[in-house]
Design an enzyme around this catalytic site. Sequence first.
Site, PDB file in Angstrom:
ATOM      1  N   LYS A  35      -1.870  -0.738  -7.333  1.00 45.07           N
ATOM      2  CA  LYS A  35      -2.458   0.480  -7.913  1.00 45.07           C
ATOM      3  C   LYS A  35      -3.927   0.168  -8.172  1.00 45.07           C
ATOM      4  O   LYS A  35      -4.279  -0.557  -9.100  1.00 45.07           O
ATOM      5  CB  LYS A  35      -1.755   0.899  -9.197  1.00 45.07           C
ATOM      6  CG  LYS A  35      -2.313   2.208  -9.724  1.00 45.07           C
ATOM      7  CD  LYS A  35      -1.386   2.860 -10.708  1.00 45.07           C
ATOM      8  CE  LYS A  35      -1.854   4.271 -11.053  1.00 45.07           C
ATOM      9  NZ  LYS A  35      -3.215   4.371 -11.514  1.00 45.07           N
ATOM     10  N   CYS A  61     -29.904   2.345 -42.392  1.00 46.73           N
ATOM     11  CA  CYS A  61     -31.079   2.907 -43.074  1.00 46.73           C
ATOM     12  C   CYS A  61     -30.909   2.966 -44.580  1.00 46.73           C
ATOM     13  O   CYS A  61     -31.826   3.380 -45.291  1.00 46.73           O
ATOM     14  CB  CYS A  61     -31.357   4.313 -42.549  1.00 46.73           C
ATOM     15  SG  CYS A  61     -30.111   5.502 -43.054  1.00 46.73           S
TER      16      CYS A  61
HETATM   17  S1  IVH Z   1      -0.228   7.524  -4.235  1.00 45.36           S
HETATM   18  C1  IVH Z   1       1.051  11.891  -6.177  1.00 45.36           C
HETATM   19  N1  IVH Z   1      -0.982   5.016  -4.136  1.00 45.36           N
HETATM   20  O1  IVH Z   1      -3.401   6.530  -9.010  1.00 45.36           O
HETATM   21  C2  IVH Z   1       0.042  10.813  -6.205  1.00 45.36           C
HETATM   22  N2  IVH Z   1      -2.045   6.425  -5.728  1.00 45.36           N
HETATM   23  O2  IVH Z   1      -1.876   8.639 -11.096  1.00 45.36           O
HETATM   24  C3  IVH Z   1       0.140   9.981  -4.982  1.00 45.36           C
HETATM   25  N3  IVH Z   1      -3.780   5.319  -7.051  1.00 45.36           N
HETATM   26  O3  IVH Z   1      -4.994   9.475  -8.853  1.00 45.36           O
HETATM   27  C4  IVH Z   1      -0.845   8.909  -5.064  1.00 45.36           C
HETATM   28  N4  IVH Z   1      -3.599   3.345  -6.130  1.00 45.36           N
HETATM   29  O4  IVH Z   1      -5.559   8.053  -6.820  1.00 45.36           O
HETATM   30  C5  IVH Z   1      -1.165   6.208  -4.750  1.00 45.36           C
HETATM   31  N5  IVH Z   1      -1.558   2.783  -3.918  1.00 45.36           N
HETATM   32  C6  IVH Z   1      -1.734   3.970  -4.515  1.00 45.36           C
HETATM   33  C7  IVH Z   1      -2.691   4.155  -5.544  1.00 45.36           C
HETATM   34  C8  IVH Z   1      -2.809   5.401  -6.131  1.00 45.36           C
HETATM   35  C9  IVH Z   1      -4.236   4.064  -7.042  1.00 45.36           C
HETATM   36  C10 IVH Z   1      -4.271   6.404  -7.944  1.00 45.36           C
HETATM   37  C11 IVH Z   1      -4.303   7.767  -7.304  1.00 45.36           C
HETATM   38  C12 IVH Z   1      -3.924   8.732  -8.392  1.00 45.36           C
HETATM   39  C13 IVH Z   1      -3.448   7.842  -9.493  1.00 45.36           C
HETATM   40  C14 IVH Z   1      -2.038   8.249  -9.846  1.00 45.36           C
END
Ligand code: IVH
Length: 666
Positions: free
Chosen positions: A117, A413
């Site tokens: 993530k 101050c």
């Molecule tokens: S899949 C329905 N894969 O995390 C959302 N998101 O709360 C599907 N993010 O704003 C997103 N790494 O931009 C996905 N490997 C990953 C990710 C990822 C970061 C972010 C994404 C989204 C937030 C999710």
Amino acid sequence: MLPQKTRAEIARLRAEIRDHDRRYYVEDDPVISDTEYDQLMRRLQALEAEYPEAVAPDSPTQRVGGSAVSDFKPARHAAAMLSLDNVYAEDELREWHTRLLKNLPPGEKPAFVLEPKIDGLSCALSYEDGRLARAATRGDGETGEDVTANARAIRSIPLALSGARPPSRLEVRGEVYMAFADFEKVNADEVRAGREAFVNPRNCAAGSLRQKDPAVTAQRRLRFLAHSFGVWEGGEPVTSETGFLRACAALGLQPVQHDEAGSIEEVIRFYHDFKQNRLSGLAFAVDGIVVKVDSYAQQKRLGFTAKSPRWAVAFKYPAQQASTVVEKVEFSVGRTGVITPVAKVKPVFCAGVTISSVTLHNFQEIERLGLMEGDHVLIERAGEVIPKVVKVDPDQRPASAKPVKPPKACPACGGKVIKEEEFVAFRCDNPACPAQLKRLLLHFASRPALDMQGLGEAVVDQLVDSGRVHDVSGLYDLKKEDLLKLELFADKRAENLLAQIAQSKHRPLDRLINGLGIRQVGEKTAETLAQLYDLEGLAAASAEELTRIPEVGPIVAASIHGYFHSPQARKLLDRLKEAGLNFRKSEKKAASAKFAGQTFVFTGELETMTREAAEEKVKALGGKASGSVSAKTAYVVAGADPGSKLRKANELGVKVLSEKEFLDLL
Ligand code: IVH
């Protein structure tokens, strides 16, 4: 009957949540973790469920995401950009898995894809016939900002797709991020140029993506990793996440790295192994893993809840913790005079940085923790969020421990300290307090306000300490000779700063309103106000009149009214006017702001257009569309088979329009 105490708690929660929204969405500088934010939101939702009469259309519970910053063109997403549900523990992940199996036919076992993530900014890239047509930030999930020019400056974003048969329409989504090494370089350059360093890579990436000058974005070395898509039409169809990631690589898009797992126990093993063996080796910030069901057929069957897909979840890494000792509690004074207690701790290494100072937020927090000077404490740092004290260890309290008392006088101050009933904070009541002035100047000169580059902390310290600047208007009296007398300035730098100050006079009014640092007034409110009033008009508006603006509740209205009715503000306005700052109502938007300040609610089916299209039209004319009717609703537009909203409108005496009347109004 809504008890007075509950009313106050609701007002406080709303103000607090709005503040956190602003910090997260607009400033990219969150100060609390997602979990803490969720707790605040849940408490507010619970109170509003218990006392429905307290629900207001402007409550943070009445919308899904945050507000978009206005400098870029709005970009509506073809399909909503949802977020992921978070889990923090193995049991929660197993529960997610159990729910998942219940939603699939008996015996069907999904295979999982595991991805890091990435702690960046979500971005949606639209390719039409293989060419990059638009790039948009996530914004509130429905509408983001058009950042195409800047995205074109990111090397890992292909301007044209490669491969034999790319999709004719593709909206690929992923994270724009900055690698740690690039972040260090950018920050070194910023400091050399006399600007403030960015707090973390995410913040820096956000600032770089929203640059007005794409050449600056190009220098910042941002990167993009693809992780999902909103639209895929034509070309070779994809049927699974693994297939999608493979296809990305063939199209010239860099996909996020991935692993695969056949069972939830395997996912759990991967989660620990990734943290132990791979996390520290990554070049960018990651705050968990994303677990996705691989097969799109299964994903489709599982579907979505209102906010997130059922087929994916973020399994977050917990904040990292460390033990240390509070050596002293100091007080820092913010631009609105709020006094924040800060624990100076014995330096300790935690989540990649050495921490020597931890904010305690306010005195209620000190009470809740039961914290004394000299205490042993557990601190934690989650992702890129600023560190906080989790708990005090009373067993290790030394006999010499001292209770923390709110200061009687302002630490900067010596001015009088006051506490306002509905807020938890203590404030310095002296408008001439130098600490407040310094913070205010930094805010006034910041990017979302009057945007004067070169007016960083060191310069502000010198301007105030040397007595050259007594309020923000003093910046406009500065002469080159004044600056050359200060240690930091040589010819070129003085000229640059004066040029920046001169340019700032022409910024749109919302930037100036934001820059004044009126309590409770952030960028979004400033924008609304600038579309409705010129600065003199705003200063003359009564609190009652201001409350009629949908985004402005009684607390905000009182704060605006109170601000402009102080003698200091009157004088300041006169001086800013004399200096030639732009006080004019925001013309461009005013021209299309026929519906400014008006909220429309649609019910039933419209004949000539979809509800979304109708809402778009309202927004294009400066109005707001809402899902629920309240006394503040300007019009309810009733199509065929209207629902309970029509009844509510009639009960509240809200004007009801037929579709035809609505079209006439347009
Ligand atoms: S899949 C329905 N894969 O995390 C959302 N998101 O709360 C599907 N993010 O704003 C997103 N790494 O931009 C996905 N490997 C990953 C990710 C990822 C970061 C972010 C994404 C989204 C937030 C999710």
